[in-house]
Design a protein around this motif. Structure first.
Motif, PDB file in Angstrom:
ATOM      1  N   ARG A 111      16.114  56.769  20.383  1.00 31.58           N
ATOM      2  CA  ARG A 111      15.203  55.711  19.924  1.00 31.58           C
ATOM      3  C   ARG A 111      14.758  54.839  21.092  1.00 31.58           C
ATOM      4  O   ARG A 111      13.583  54.490  21.210  1.00 31.58           O
ATOM      5  CB  ARG A 111      15.886  54.856  18.853  1.00 31.58           C
ATOM      6  N   ILE A 112      15.697  54.488  21.961  1.00 32.67           N
ATOM      7  CA  ILE A 112      15.365  53.665  23.125  1.00 32.67           C
ATOM      8  C   ILE A 112      14.379  54.398  24.023  1.00 32.67           C
ATOM      9  O   ILE A 112      13.431  53.813  24.559  1.00 32.67           O
ATOM     10  CB  ILE A 112      16.644  53.293  23.897  1.00 32.67           C
ATOM     11  N   ALA A 113      14.596  55.700  24.208  1.00 40.36           N
ATOM     12  CA  ALA A 113      13.706  56.499  25.056  1.00 40.36           C
ATOM     13  C   ALA A 113      12.294  56.557  24.485  1.00 40.36           C
ATOM     14  O   ALA A 113      11.305  56.486  25.235  1.00 40.36           O
ATOM     15  CB  ALA A 113      14.273  57.908  25.216  1.00 40.36           C
ATOM     16  N   LEU A 114      12.176  56.686  23.157  1.00 40.31           N
ATOM     17  CA  LEU A 114      10.860  56.732  22.536  1.00 40.31           C
ATOM     18  C   LEU A 114      10.100  55.431  22.770  1.00 40.31           C
ATOM     19  O   LEU A 114       8.905  55.436  23.082  1.00 40.31           O
ATOM     20  CB  LEU A 114      10.997  56.997  21.032  1.00 40.31           C
ATOM     21  N   VAL A 115      10.801  54.310  22.625  1.00 41.42           N
ATOM     22  CA  VAL A 115      10.174  53.012  22.860  1.00 41.42           C
ATOM     23  C   VAL A 115       9.778  52.873  24.332  1.00 41.42           C
ATOM     24  O   VAL A 115       8.683  52.403  24.656  1.00 41.42           O
ATOM     25  CB  VAL A 115      11.124  51.872  22.445  1.00 41.42           C
ATOM     26  N   ALA A 116      10.682  53.283  25.228  1.00 42.68           N
ATOM     27  CA  ALA A 116      10.406  53.171  26.665  1.00 42.68           C
ATOM     28  C   ALA A 116       9.176  53.978  27.058  1.00 42.68           C
ATOM     29  O   ALA A 116       8.355  53.531  27.878  1.00 42.68           O
ATOM     30  CB  ALA A 116      11.621  53.632  27.463  1.00 42.68           C
ATOM     31  N   ALA A 117       9.039  55.155  26.500  1.00 41.14           N
ATOM     32  CA  ALA A 117       7.929  56.034  26.858  1.00 41.14           C
ATOM     33  C   ALA A 117       6.586  55.485  26.400  1.00 41.14           C
ATOM     34  O   ALA A 117       5.533  55.837  26.964  1.00 41.14           O
ATOM     35  CB  ALA A 117       8.158  57.418  26.261  1.00 41.14           C
ATOM     36  N   SER A 238      13.219  51.113  36.815  1.00 47.24           N
ATOM     37  CA  SER A 238      12.614  52.198  36.043  1.00 47.24           C
ATOM     38  C   SER A 238      11.883  51.688  34.806  1.00 47.24           C
ATOM     39  O   SER A 238      11.056  52.412  34.239  1.00 47.24           O
ATOM     40  CB  SER A 238      13.678  53.226  35.637  1.00 47.24           C
ATOM     41  N   THR A 239      12.165  50.444  34.377  1.00 47.74           N
ATOM     42  CA  THR A 239      11.417  49.894  33.248  1.00 47.74           C
ATOM     43  C   THR A 239       9.925  49.797  33.570  1.00 47.74           C
ATOM     44  O   THR A 239       9.094  49.706  32.664  1.00 47.74           O
ATOM     45  CB  THR A 239      11.940  48.500  32.860  1.00 47.74           C
ATOM     46  N   LEU A 240       9.601  49.817  34.859  1.00 48.04           N
ATOM     47  CA  LEU A 240       8.201  49.772  35.282  1.00 48.04           C
ATOM     48  C   LEU A 240       7.565  51.165  35.311  1.00 48.04           C
ATOM     49  O   LEU A 240       6.359  51.279  35.532  1.00 48.04           O
ATOM     50  CB  LEU A 240       8.104  49.141  36.671  1.00 48.04           C
ATOM     51  N   ARG A 241       8.379  52.204  35.117  1.00 45.69           N
ATOM     52  CA  ARG A 241       7.901  53.591  35.100  1.00 45.69           C
ATOM     53  C   ARG A 241       8.292  54.205  33.766  1.00 45.69           C
ATOM     54  O   ARG A 241       9.378  54.758  33.608  1.00 45.69           O
ATOM     55  CB  ARG A 241       8.537  54.394  36.242  1.00 45.69           C
ATOM     56  N   PRO A 242       7.447  54.094  32.735  1.00 42.24           N
ATOM     57  CA  PRO A 242       7.825  54.499  31.378  1.00 42.24           C
ATOM     58  C   PRO A 242       8.380  55.919  31.263  1.00 42.24           C
ATOM     59  O   PRO A 242       9.372  56.150  30.577  1.00 42.24           O
ATOM     60  CB  PRO A 242       6.516  54.355  30.595  1.00 42.24           C
ATOM     61  N   GLU A 243       7.745  56.874  31.938  1.00 43.44           N
ATOM     62  CA  GLU A 243       8.187  58.264  31.806  1.00 43.44           C
ATOM     63  C   GLU A 243       9.571  58.460  32.417  1.00 43.44           C
ATOM     64  O   GLU A 243      10.442  59.103  31.828  1.00 43.44           O
ATOM     65  CB  GLU A 243       7.178  59.206  32.464  1.00 43.44           C
ATOM     66  N   LEU A 244       9.804  57.879  33.580  1.00 47.63           N
ATOM     67  CA  LEU A 244      11.118  57.966  34.207  1.00 47.63           C
ATOM     68  C   LEU A 244      12.155  57.204  33.393  1.00 47.63           C
ATOM     69  O   LEU A 244      13.275  57.685  33.199  1.00 47.63           O
ATOM     70  CB  LEU A 244      11.067  57.411  35.632  1.00 47.63           C
ATOM     71  N   ASN A 245      11.794  56.038  32.904  1.00 49.73           N
ATOM     72  CA  ASN A 245      12.707  55.226  32.104  1.00 49.73           C
ATOM     73  C   ASN A 245      13.196  56.002  30.878  1.00 49.73           C
ATOM     74  O   ASN A 245      14.398  56.053  30.584  1.00 49.73           O
ATOM     75  CB  ASN A 245      11.989  53.941  31.677  1.00 49.73           C
ATOM     76  N   ALA A 246      12.273  56.634  30.182  1.00 50.50           N
ATOM     77  CA  ALA A 246      12.636  57.426  29.012  1.00 50.50           C
ATOM     78  C   ALA A 246      13.531  58.605  29.397  1.00 50.50           C
ATOM     79  O   ALA A 246      14.501  58.919  28.703  1.00 50.50           O
ATOM     80  CB  ALA A 246      11.379  57.923  28.313  1.00 50.50           C
ATOM     81  N   ALA A 247      13.216  59.256  30.515  1.00 52.87           N
ATOM     82  CA  ALA A 247      14.018  60.398  30.965  1.00 52.87           C
ATOM     83  C   ALA A 247      15.450  59.975  31.304  1.00 52.87           C
ATOM     84  O   ALA A 247      16.404  60.715  31.032  1.00 52.87           O
ATOM     85  CB  ALA A 247      13.361  61.052  32.170  1.00 52.87           C
ATOM     86  N   LEU A 248      15.621  58.794  31.881  1.00 51.57           N
ATOM     87  CA  LEU A 248      16.963  58.316  32.217  1.00 51.57           C
ATOM     88  C   LEU A 248      17.795  58.091  30.959  1.00 51.57           C
ATOM     89  O   LEU A 248      18.993  58.410  30.927  1.00 51.57           O
ATOM     90  CB  LEU A 248      16.867  57.025  33.031  1.00 51.57           C
ATOM     91  N   TYR A 249      17.185  57.545  29.922  1.00 55.30           N
ATOM     92  CA  TYR A 249      17.928  57.339  28.678  1.00 55.30           C
ATOM     93  C   TYR A 249      18.279  58.670  28.022  1.00 55.30           C
ATOM     94  O   TYR A 249      19.380  58.843  27.487  1.00 55.30           O
ATOM     95  CB  TYR A 249      17.115  56.468  27.723  1.00 55.30           C
ATOM     96  N   ARG A 250      17.374  59.624  28.079  1.00 57.64           N
ATOM     97  CA  ARG A 250      17.678  60.935  27.494  1.00 57.64           C
ATOM     98  C   ARG A 250      18.736  61.674  28.326  1.00 57.64           C
ATOM     99  O   ARG A 250      19.549  62.414  27.776  1.00 57.64           O
ATOM    100  CB  ARG A 250      16.395  61.758  27.396  1.00 57.64           C
ATOM    101  N   ALA A 251      18.732  61.451  29.630  1.00 65.86           N
ATOM    102  CA  ALA A 251      19.784  62.031  30.463  1.00 65.86           C
ATOM    103  C   ALA A 251      21.128  61.381  30.149  1.00 65.86           C
ATOM    104  O   ALA A 251      22.163  62.064  30.086  1.00 65.86           O
ATOM    105  CB  ALA A 251      19.440  61.848  31.941  1.00 65.86           C
ATOM    106  N   THR A 252      21.139  60.080  29.936  1.00 64.85           N
ATOM    107  CA  THR A 252      22.377  59.379  29.589  1.00 64.85           C
ATOM    108  C   THR A 252      22.964  59.917  28.292  1.00 64.85           C
ATOM    109  O   THR A 252      24.194  60.013  28.146  1.00 64.85           O
ATOM    110  CB  THR A 252      22.112  57.867  29.451  1.00 64.85           C
ATOM    111  N   ALA A 253      22.116  60.280  27.356  1.00 66.50           N
ATOM    112  CA  ALA A 253      22.582  60.816  26.072  1.00 66.50           C
ATOM    113  C   ALA A 253      23.361  62.114  26.242  1.00 66.50           C
ATOM    114  O   ALA A 253      24.142  62.493  25.373  1.00 66.50           O
ATOM    115  CB  ALA A 253      21.398  61.045  25.143  1.00 66.50           C
ATOM    116  N   ARG A 254      23.191  62.778  27.358  1.00 68.51           N
ATOM    117  CA  ARG A 254      23.881  64.038  27.613  1.00 68.51           C
ATOM    118  C   ARG A 254      25.217  63.838  28.339  1.00 68.51           C
ATOM    119  O   ARG A 254      25.904  64.811  28.633  1.00 68.51           O
ATOM    120  CB  ARG A 254      22.966  64.961  28.437  1.00 68.51           C
ATOM    121  N   ILE A 255      25.572  62.601  28.660  1.00 66.48           N
ATOM    122  CA  ILE A 255      26.836  62.326  29.348  1.00 66.48           C
ATOM    123  C   ILE A 255      27.948  62.160  28.308  1.00 66.48           C
ATOM    124  O   ILE A 255      27.858  61.283  27.440  1.00 66.48           O
ATOM    125  CB  ILE A 255      26.741  61.046  30.194  1.00 66.48           C
ATOM    126  N   PRO A 256      29.000  62.955  28.367  1.00 66.24           N
ATOM    127  CA  PRO A 256      30.081  62.825  27.391  1.00 66.24           C
ATOM    128  C   PRO A 256      30.745  61.452  27.477  1.00 66.24           C
ATOM    129  O   PRO A 256      30.927  60.900  28.562  1.00 66.24           O
ATOM    130  CB  PRO A 256      31.074  63.929  27.818  1.00 66.24           C
TER     131      PRO A 256
END
Length: 319
Positions: A111-117, A238-256
């Motif tokens: 959800r955070i990534a969608l908003v960021a993007a 990264s909040t200034l770069r929407p696409e990168l910001n969203a990618a970072l949150y989606r990458a975080t979701a993959r961290i156990p």
């Protein structure tokens, strides 16, 4: 040189990773605590003059991570992670988190990534500066707690000096021997990863995560913690770069091991929803506005503002 490789700061320059004194976690030695405190105080009080005094080395066997962004952005997230992640989590940190808890975190991060993007992107020129404003606190030199607000201007391409303005709030012990308002030149420093370098990172989440995993190899008490910390370092800019910001949150979701912490509070007292490795003790928590899902900073240091400025000592006119 990779974004996450170990770089040595040059004498006479602002250190790239200001770190506050660490609480006494079970895995953090006394010499490491002393090192962290000394390094932070040098960063926050030093003006652009002589070379800093030498600091004691980090504890053997634990690599020090390099900054991905300039000092103010790190204070928002990475400094806080440095306080807790360097010692509080053991190798079994991820295994203490249930599948249901981690699934909840993945859903929130999506959800955070969608908003960021969806946030608008803007054109950033090399003559611009990344502006950040933060609020945080650390133990005073002779007891009590220093509370500070700091603004920083860092050149987008790293080719010019920047500026830092810092104010201690009334009642801070440091006001007894420092002026309340401190202006510091932030010298051009090749050891600080610039906005342009972050701009070059891949934005496919799996590719981005693999790069961070590769570049943080051998760091941290555990590799997942090193990856989590590296991402935290990038969040403010990264909040200034929407696409990168969203990618970072989606990458975080993959961290156990990443979990949700309800009713988290940032260092400015703002309530929101949080994310952390776990919810025990004094672990660092990323805090987001519950309604807008915007990044507020952490429970250690709050991000009050971030934007692009035309010149040092000028605030951003638009977001």
């Amino acid at each position: 040189m990779s974004f996450f490789s170990r770089r040595q700061p040059r004498a006479g320059h602002e250190d790239s990773v200001p770190v506050p004194p660490a609480p006494r976690y079970r895995d953090l030695s006394a010499d490491r605590q002393s090192f962290l405190k000394e390094r932070f105080m040098q960063q926050i009080t030093r003006e652009s003059a002589p070379a800093p005094p030498p600091v004691p080395p980090a504890r053997p066997g634990r690599q020090r991570r390099t900054a991905l962004v300039a000092a103010p952005a790190l204070l928002v997230a990475a400094v806080a992670t440095a306080v807790s992640l360097t010692g509080v989590f053991g190798d079994s940190a991820a295994t203490t988190v249930s599948a249901a808890d981690h699934h909840e975190a993945r859903r929130l991060l999506d959800r955070i990534a969608l908003v960021a993007a969806e946030r608008p992107a803007r054109t950033v020129r090399d003559e611009h500066y990344v502006y950040t404003k933060i609020k945080g606190s650390w133990p005073g030199p002779k007891g009590g707690t220093d509370v500070f607000v700091r603004e920083d201007w860092i050149a987008v391409n790293g080719e010019r000096n920047g500026l830092a303005l810092q104010v201690f709030e009334p009642g801070s012990p440091s006001l007894d021997f420092r002026s309340q308002d401190r202006k510091m030149v932030l010298h051009k420093d090749p050891n600080v990863t610039t906005y342009r370098e972050l701009e070059a990172l891949p934005t496919a989440p799996d590719t981005l995560l693999k790069k961070i995993q590769r570049d943080t190899g051998g760091q941290g008490p555990t590799h997942d913690e090193a990856v989590f910390e590296a991402i935290a370092e990038m969040l403010p800019q990264s909040t200034l770069r929407p696409e990168l910001n969203a990618a970072l949150y989606r990458a975080t979701a993959r961290i156990p091991g990443v979990v949700v912490k309800q009713d988290a509070v940032d260092a400015a007292g703002r309530h929101g929803v949080g994310l952390a490795f776990h919810t025990d003790g004094d672990s660092v928590v990323w805090v987001f506005d519950k309604d807008r899902l915007t990044y507020l900073g952490t429970n250690k240091v709050a991000l009050l503002d971030v934007g692009i400025a035309d010149a040092t000592d000028q605030r951003p006119l638009s977001r």
